[in-house]
Design a protein around this motif. Structure first.
Motif, PDB file in Angstrom:
ATOM      1  N   LYS A   8     -16.308  71.732  -6.721  1.00 38.39           N
ATOM      2  CA  LYS A   8     -15.591  70.243  -6.845  1.00 38.39           C
ATOM      3  C   LYS A   8     -16.761  69.178  -6.895  1.00 38.39           C
ATOM      4  O   LYS A   8     -16.288  68.067  -7.068  1.00 38.39           O
ATOM      5  N   SER A   9     -18.001  69.576  -6.131  1.00 40.66           N
ATOM      6  CA  SER A   9     -18.846  68.506  -6.128  1.00 40.66           C
ATOM      7  C   SER A   9     -19.243  67.550  -7.389  1.00 40.66           C
ATOM      8  O   SER A   9     -19.237  66.189  -7.380  1.00 40.66           O
ATOM      9  N   PRO A  10     -19.470  68.101  -8.331  1.00 41.90           N
ATOM     10  CA  PRO A  10     -19.637  67.295  -9.704  1.00 41.90           C
ATOM     11  C   PRO A  10     -18.268  66.487 -10.022  1.00 41.90           C
ATOM     12  O   PRO A  10     -18.654  65.155 -10.385  1.00 41.90           O
ATOM     13  N   VAL A  11     -17.225  66.863  -9.846  1.00 40.26           N
ATOM     14  CA  VAL A  11     -15.947  66.235 -10.142  1.00 40.26           C
ATOM     15  C   VAL A  11     -16.155  64.986  -9.056  1.00 40.26           C
ATOM     16  O   VAL A  11     -15.650  63.811  -9.393  1.00 40.26           O
ATOM     17  N   LYS A  12     -16.396  65.171  -7.943  1.00 41.83           N
ATOM     18  CA  LYS A  12     -16.369  64.278  -6.747  1.00 41.83           C
ATOM     19  C   LYS A  12     -17.421  63.105  -7.196  1.00 41.83           C
ATOM     20  O   LYS A  12     -16.910  61.797  -6.850  1.00 41.83           O
ATOM     21  N   GLY A  13     -18.381  63.674  -7.654  1.00 41.87           N
ATOM     22  CA  GLY A  13     -19.555  62.785  -7.809  1.00 41.87           C
ATOM     23  C   GLY A  13     -19.376  61.827  -9.048  1.00 41.87           C
ATOM     24  O   GLY A  13     -19.452  60.585  -8.926  1.00 41.87           O
ATOM     25  N   ILE A  14     -18.521  62.578  -9.965  1.00 38.19           N
ATOM     26  CA  ILE A  14     -18.203  61.518 -11.086  1.00 38.19           C
ATOM     27  C   ILE A  14     -17.150  60.511 -10.805  1.00 38.19           C
ATOM     28  O   ILE A  14     -17.280  59.320 -11.253  1.00 38.19           O
ATOM     29  N   ILE A  15     -16.479  60.641  -9.911  1.00 38.06           N
ATOM     30  CA  ILE A  15     -15.589  59.860  -9.266  1.00 38.06           C
ATOM     31  C   ILE A  15     -16.198  58.814  -8.542  1.00 38.06           C
ATOM     32  O   ILE A  15     -15.760  57.485  -8.726  1.00 38.06           O
ATOM     33  N   GLU A  16     -16.904  59.090  -7.621  1.00 43.82           N
ATOM     34  CA  GLU A  16     -17.668  58.215  -6.739  1.00 43.82           C
ATOM     35  C   GLU A  16     -18.647  57.268  -7.889  1.00 43.82           C
ATOM     36  O   GLU A  16     -18.912  56.166  -7.400  1.00 43.82           O
ATOM     37  N   PHE A  25     -18.965  54.110 -16.214  1.00 45.60           N
ATOM     38  CA  PHE A  25     -18.431  53.263 -17.291  1.00 45.60           C
ATOM     39  C   PHE A  25     -19.429  52.043 -17.926  1.00 45.60           C
ATOM     40  O   PHE A  25     -19.133  51.949 -18.976  1.00 45.60           O
ATOM     41  N   LEU A  26     -20.399  51.793 -16.889  1.00 47.65           N
ATOM     42  CA  LEU A  26     -21.318  50.828 -17.522  1.00 47.65           C
ATOM     43  C   LEU A  26     -22.233  51.320 -18.541  1.00 47.65           C
ATOM     44  O   LEU A  26     -22.238  50.932 -19.699  1.00 47.65           O
ATOM     45  N   VAL A  27     -22.621  52.763 -18.521  1.00 48.04           N
ATOM     46  CA  VAL A  27     -23.429  53.390 -19.468  1.00 48.04           C
ATOM     47  C   VAL A  27     -22.764  53.681 -20.620  1.00 48.04           C
ATOM     48  O   VAL A  27     -23.051  53.568 -21.689  1.00 48.04           O
ATOM     49  N   LEU A  28     -21.307  54.165 -20.442  1.00 48.17           N
ATOM     50  CA  LEU A  28     -20.339  54.447 -21.848  1.00 48.17           C
ATOM     51  C   LEU A  28     -20.186  53.011 -22.546  1.00 48.17           C
ATOM     52  O   LEU A  28     -20.305  53.433 -23.866  1.00 48.17           O
ATOM     53  N   ILE A  29     -19.975  51.788 -21.992  1.00 49.89           N
ATOM     54  CA  ILE A  29     -19.599  50.579 -22.694  1.00 49.89           C
ATOM     55  C   ILE A  29     -20.864  50.435 -23.342  1.00 49.89           C
ATOM     56  O   ILE A  29     -20.859  49.795 -24.379  1.00 49.89           O
ATOM     57  N   ILE A  30     -21.951  50.663 -22.647  1.00 49.01           N
ATOM     58  CA  ILE A  30     -23.432  50.117 -23.338  1.00 49.01           C
ATOM     59  C   ILE A  30     -23.487  50.952 -24.608  1.00 49.01           C
ATOM     60  O   ILE A  30     -23.792  50.273 -25.611  1.00 49.01           O
ATOM     61  N   GLY A  31     -23.051  52.339 -24.296  1.00 48.67           N
ATOM     62  CA  GLY A  31     -23.387  53.201 -25.482  1.00 48.67           C
ATOM     63  C   GLY A  31     -22.372  52.571 -26.682  1.00 48.67           C
ATOM     64  O   GLY A  31     -22.868  52.553 -28.012  1.00 48.67           O
ATOM     65  N   GLY A  32     -21.379  52.208 -26.543  1.00 49.88           N
ATOM     66  CA  GLY A  32     -20.396  51.756 -27.411  1.00 49.88           C
ATOM     67  C   GLY A  32     -20.865  50.341 -28.008  1.00 49.88           C
ATOM     68  O   GLY A  32     -21.053  50.151 -29.561  1.00 49.88           O
ATOM     69  N   VAL A  81     -25.539  61.516 -20.430  1.00 50.09           N
ATOM     70  CA  VAL A  81     -26.109  60.789 -19.464  1.00 50.09           C
ATOM     71  C   VAL A  81     -24.982  60.294 -18.371  1.00 50.09           C
ATOM     72  O   VAL A  81     -25.532  60.510 -17.075  1.00 50.09           O
ATOM     73  N   ALA A  82     -24.095  59.894 -18.641  1.00 49.26           N
ATOM     74  CA  ALA A  82     -22.969  59.689 -17.612  1.00 49.26           C
ATOM     75  C   ALA A  82     -22.738  60.851 -16.954  1.00 49.26           C
ATOM     76  O   ALA A  82     -22.546  60.908 -15.722  1.00 49.26           O
ATOM     77  N   LEU A  83     -22.511  62.179 -17.351  1.00 45.28           N
ATOM     78  CA  LEU A  83     -22.491  63.543 -16.547  1.00 45.28           C
ATOM     79  C   LEU A  83     -23.465  63.725 -15.643  1.00 45.28           C
ATOM     80  O   LEU A  83     -23.366  64.047 -14.565  1.00 45.28           O
ATOM     81  N   ILE A  84     -24.828  63.447 -16.077  1.00 41.51           N
ATOM     82  CA  ILE A  84     -25.823  63.579 -15.279  1.00 41.51           C
ATOM     83  C   ILE A  84     -25.631  62.557 -13.986  1.00 41.51           C
ATOM     84  O   ILE A  84     -26.027  63.089 -12.709  1.00 41.51           O
ATOM     85  N   ILE A  85     -25.396  61.564 -13.956  1.00 44.89           N
ATOM     86  CA  ILE A  85     -25.274  60.567 -13.138  1.00 44.89           C
ATOM     87  C   ILE A  85     -24.183  61.045 -12.123  1.00 44.89           C
ATOM     88  O   ILE A  85     -24.452  60.986 -10.776  1.00 44.89           O
ATOM     89  N   GLY A  86     -23.100  61.601 -12.594  1.00 43.55           N
ATOM     90  CA  GLY A  86     -22.052  62.061 -11.675  1.00 43.55           C
ATOM     91  C   GLY A  86     -22.311  63.398 -10.978  1.00 43.55           C
ATOM     92  O   GLY A  86     -22.156  63.507  -9.653  1.00 43.55           O
TER      93      GLY A  86
END
Length: 497
Positions: free
Chosen positions: A104-112, A118-125, A356-361
């Protein structure tokens, strides 16, 4: 027999998460009581293991709790997070984390970490949109021609400017946005991508390590230590100049070696792959029209507005993300991109940074395991006990090493400051040195380990450029050792001045 391949960033972090999960079975659980200030009621809230107590917000209350911090540091908002109360550590019933918690920890980390993700994903866009116009390629071509024969200026300029952001307002997570933008510029200047990574990441790391007026580290740590942030300022300015100079010399020497002989590049085997990643397949000459110029201006303004907002308007991830989203839409209108093409291009650009976003999470998930397992405060308690009876010089160096170790478990600079300073800073009194030495040890220890800390930003930064962690370690280790030796010498000398 195939050679063993170094694992990906995601795999490294999952291995670390697994080891930390095992650690919760070995390290005793424990926790300090915390104190927070409620601005609306003008009261302190003391949270114990099973109790919550409301206390008057007075200096007398702080003295009774052995917290040597002026009251106004709480009331004016300098300290806005709960702080640990000295001498309140208590062992608790073990809370070992199991396989289900690990999963569960990666999922919790992504939520936190949703805000930075979202900053990283929008920058990618946004980057996908600006690349589709051709404006970025045209601008890079112009810059490469302008710097021909003087490419080292690019190294000095980028590293110094990023370090200036780091030392003043903690320019760290925001640097993720600059890798896709600046790496092509370094490639056009006949450097390899490692030079670009070093300029951006090391610039930010050295700036935050030697923070001078950074409210998220220097000021909040000094406040939590009960001293003025100006105490020890000139020593940190000296460290900033010295460490930045050492890093610039190292990067420039490596860059010149790569320019003369590309086979000397640590990532030479990835040269074509990275070049394909950061250059457009369309090789025809793009006319630099007024629309393209205006698109680039809007693109640049996004970053200028972001920096101004963080420094002057107390912006954080929501506001920064909104700025880049608006910038992408404006560029779409300026370049007359069709709505369906805009959406497809934006989504593809965001998808390019999804890894990149997944690594951060996943990295945040490691912190979640420690918090749920109640071992963070235990490690802090043991670390504070290690310095008992040390002389000044050894104490300063040991404190730097302790903070480097703690930063693996608490990578947040502001979180580290409020959790540790009330516990660690009084130790300086017992060995007869100023508390600014502990503040410096916190900054330098955190900053030095940040160069290679897998739970920090380095893995996410490398993932943007598709460079392995092993390649980074090969590049950074000589500089890392030099900076460690230099820092420990400075800390030892400063403890006797």
């Amino acid at each position: 027999m195939k050679p063993i391949k170094f694992p990906s960033a995601q795999t490294i972090l999952l291995i670390i998460a697994g080891l930390v999960t095992l650690l919760t079975w070995l390290v005793p659980a424990g926790k300090y009581q915390t104190l927070s200030y409620n601005k609306e009621t003008n009261l302190f809230t003391q949270i114990g293991i099973d109790t919550t107590t409301t206390l008057p917000a007075t200096q007398k209350t702080l003295q009774a709790l052995n917290i040597k911090i002026p009251l106004d540091k709480f009331t004016n908002g300098d300290i806005y997070k709960p702080i640990n109360i000295p001498d309140t550590y208590q062992e608790l019933e073990a809370r070992p984390q199991g396989f289900y918690d690990f999963v569960k920890s990666p999922v919790k980390g992504i939520i936190e970490a949703a805000d930075i993700i979202f900053l990283v994903l929008i920058i990618g866009g946004l980057i996908g949109i600006i690349n589709s116009t051709g404006a970025f390629d045209a601008g890079i071509s112009w810059l490469a021609n302008a710097l021909k024969g003087r490419e080292f200026i690019l190294i000095i300029l980028v590293t110094t400017l990023v370090a200036a952001g780091g030392t003043t307002f903690g320019f760290a997570e925001e640097t993720i946005a600059f890798f896709p933008i600046l790496i092509p510029v370094f490639l056009a200047a006949k450097y390899d991508a490692m030079v670009g990574i070093a300029c951006i990441f090391l610039g930010s790391s050295i700036g935050t390590m030697c923070s001078t007026i950074n409210p998220f580290s220097t000021i909040i740590a000094s406040d939590a230590a009960g001293i003025s942030w100006t105490t020890g300022l000139w020593g940190r300015v000296f460290m900033l100049i010295a460490c930045l100079t050492i890093a610039l010399i190292y990067i420039i020497k490596y860059g010149k070696r790569v320019q003369k002989d590309p086979t000397q590049s640590i990532i030479y085997d990835q040269q074509q792959q990275i070049a394909a990643l950061f250059t457009q397949s369309n090789t025809k000459t793009i006319q630099f029209t007024s629309r393209l110029r205006l698109s680039l201006i809007v693109f640049a303004l996004c970053f200028i507005i972001m920096i101004y907002g963080v420094v002057a308007l107390e912006w954080w991830f929501v506001e920064m993300t909104a700025t880049f989203l608006v910038g992408a839409i404006l560029i779409g209108f300026i370049a007359k991109i069709k709505e369906t093409d805009f959406i497809d291009t934006f989504v593809k650009g965001a998808g390019d940074l999804l890894g990149v976003a997944l690594i951060i999470g996943i990295a945040r998930g490691v912190t979640v395991i420690m918090a749920d397992g109640l071992i963070s405060d235990t490690l802090l308690h043991y670390a504070s006990a290690l310095t008992t009876g040390m002389n000044k010089g050894v104490f300063a160096s040991a404190m730097t090493a302790i903070y480097a170790g703690l930063s693996f478990f608490i990578p947040s600079s502001s979180g580290m400051a409020v959790l540790t300073m009330p516990i660690m800073s009084p130790l300086a009194d017992s060995v007869g040195i100023g508390r600014e030495i502990v503040v410096n040890a916190y900054q330098y220890g955190l900053g030095l380990f940040y160069f290679i800390n897998p739970t920090g930003l380095i893995l996410a930064s490398l993932a943007v450029v598709k460079v392995g962690f092993d390649k980074w370690l090969k590049f950074i280790m000589p500089l890392f050792v030099v900076l460690i030796v230099f820092t420990l010498i400075v800390m030892t000398v400063s403890s006797y001045i």
